[in-house]
Design a protein around this motif. Structure first.
Motif, PDB file in Angstrom:
ATOM      1  N   GLY A 139    -111.065  15.510 -90.391  1.00  0.00           N
ATOM      2  CA  GLY A 139    -109.891  16.400 -89.850  1.00  0.00           C
ATOM      3  C   GLY A 139    -110.633  17.744 -89.164  1.00  0.00           C
ATOM      4  N   PHE A 140    -111.572  17.835 -89.548  1.00  0.00           N
ATOM      5  CA  PHE A 140    -112.709  19.242 -89.171  1.00  0.00           C
ATOM      6  C   PHE A 140    -113.256  19.096 -87.549  1.00  0.00           C
ATOM      7  N   PHE A 141    -113.859  17.650 -87.367  1.00  0.00           N
ATOM      8  CA  PHE A 141    -114.744  16.856 -87.052  1.00  0.00           C
ATOM      9  C   PHE A 141    -113.543  16.863 -85.445  1.00  0.00           C
ATOM     10  N   THR A 142    -112.358  15.943 -85.145  1.00  0.00           N
ATOM     11  CA  THR A 142    -111.825  15.545 -84.884  1.00  0.00           C
ATOM     12  C   THR A 142    -110.484  17.093 -84.546  1.00  0.00           C
ATOM     13  N   SER A 143    -110.492  18.007 -84.541  1.00  0.00           N
ATOM     14  CA  SER A 143    -109.552  19.000 -84.462  1.00  0.00           C
ATOM     15  C   SER A 143    -110.561  20.006 -82.985  1.00  0.00           C
ATOM     16  N   GLU A 144    -110.349  20.989 -82.189  1.00  0.00           N
ATOM     17  CA  GLU A 144    -110.769  21.256 -81.433  1.00  0.00           C
ATOM     18  C   GLU A 144    -112.311  22.447 -81.900  1.00  0.00           C
ATOM     19  N   LEU A 145    -111.931  23.141 -83.183  1.00  0.00           N
ATOM     20  CA  LEU A 145    -112.584  23.490 -83.549  1.00  0.00           C
ATOM     21  C   LEU A 145    -114.177  23.045 -83.339  1.00  0.00           C
ATOM     22  N   GLY A 146    -113.881  22.211 -84.149  1.00  0.00           N
ATOM     23  CA  GLY A 146    -114.900  20.938 -85.185  1.00  0.00           C
ATOM     24  C   GLY A 146    -115.667  20.465 -83.746  1.00  0.00           C
ATOM     25  N   ALA A 147    -114.962  20.068 -82.541  1.00  0.00           N
ATOM     26  CA  ALA A 147    -115.646  19.347 -82.038  1.00  0.00           C
ATOM     27  C   ALA A 147    -116.253  20.393 -80.939  1.00  0.00           C
ATOM     28  N   THR A 148    -115.615  21.963 -80.379  1.00  0.00           N
ATOM     29  CA  THR A 148    -116.604  22.692 -79.404  1.00  0.00           C
ATOM     30  C   THR A 148    -117.043  23.776 -80.477  1.00  0.00           C
ATOM     31  N   LYS A 149    -116.954  24.048 -81.287  1.00  0.00           N
ATOM     32  CA  LYS A 149    -117.529  25.605 -82.380  1.00  0.00           C
ATOM     33  C   LYS A 149    -118.525  24.768 -82.381  1.00  0.00           C
ATOM     34  N   VAL A 150    -118.770  23.628 -83.165  1.00  0.00           N
ATOM     35  CA  VAL A 150    -119.426  22.786 -84.377  1.00  0.00           C
ATOM     36  C   VAL A 150    -120.468  22.303 -83.760  1.00  0.00           C
ATOM     37  N   ALA A 151    -119.818  20.594 -83.064  1.00  0.00           N
ATOM     38  CA  ALA A 151    -120.314  19.853 -82.714  1.00  0.00           C
ATOM     39  C   ALA A 151    -120.383  20.374 -81.158  1.00  0.00           C
TER      40      ALA A 151
END
Length: 175
Positions: A139-151
Motif C-alpha cells: 500500500g505504501f509503495f503503490t501510493s503517490e507518496l511512496g512512489a515519488t517521495k521515497v522511491a
C-alpha cells in the motif's frame, strides 16, 4: 541497515511473491463476495498498526500515504469471507492484547506501547501480522507518496530522447 532501507528491500522481495488478494487488488479485480466495510474504530486501528510498521521519519509514513484505505479496500473487496474473518480476528486480538497489557485500546497507546503490542503480534498472531505487513508495504509503495517521495519515480514510457549519440560498435537501446 536503517529500518526504512530494510523495508524498501523487503518490498522488492515481497513484490515477486504478492498474495492473491493483493495481486487481485492491483489488477482491479474483486472477490465477488459481499464487500466488508470496516467500522471507524477498525479503520483507525488499521491506520495505527500500519504507522507502526511503516512510521513517518524524514519521509512520510503509512498514515500520510493513506495505507489504511488501501488495506480496507483489499481486505474488504478482494479477499474471500474466510480471509476477511481472519483479518477481523487479528484486529480484535490486537485490541485484546492491548487491553490486557496496558488497559487501553491500541489506538490510545503511546508509540512505545504500540510497538510492544506489534512485537507480540509477530509471535502470537503471525499470519495476521504477515498479512498486515505485506498490505502496509504494498500500500505504501503503490501510493503517490511512496512512489515519488521515497522511491525514484520514472514514468512510463519515460522521457523522450530523440537523439542519443552512440559510440562506434555500441548496441542500440531496446525498450
Amino acid at each position: 541497515m536503517p529500518r526504512r532501507e530494510a523495508l524498501q528491500r523487503l518490498a522488492l522481495l515481497v513484490g515477486a511473491t504478492l498474495s492473491l488478494p493483493v495481486q487481485a487488488a492491483l489488477r482491479g479485480e474483486t472477490s465477488g463476495a459481499e464487500p466488508l466495510v470496516f467500522s471507524a474504530d477498525q479503520q483507525k486501528l488499521i491506520a495505527d498498526l500500519a504507522e507502526i510498521i511503516f512510521p513517518s521519519t524524514d519521509t512520510p509514513g503509512a498514515k500520510a500515504a493513506g495505507v489504511d484505505r488501501f488495506i480496507g479496500y483489499v481486505v474488504g473487496h478482494c479477499t474471500v469471507p474466510a480471509q476477511q474473518e481472519t483479518f477481523q480476528k487479528g484486529l480484535q486480538q490486537t485490541d485484546a492484547f492491548s487491553q490486557a497489557a496496558f488497559g487501553k485500546p491500541f489506538s490510545e497507546l503511546d508509540p512505545t506501547q504500540q510497538t510492544e503490542i506489534v512485537r507480540q503480534l509477530t509471535q502470537r498472531e503471525k499470519p495476521f501480522f504477515l498479512n498486515m505487513r505485506e498490505l502496509t508495504i504494498v500500500g505504501f509503495f503503490t501510493s503517490e507518496l511512496g512512489a515519488t517521495k521515497v522511491a525514484e519515480y520514472l514514468p512510463v514510457p519515460g522521457r523522450f530522447q530523440g537523439d542519443i549519440p552512440l559510440k562506434p560498435g555500441q548496441k542500440v537501446w531496446a525498450i
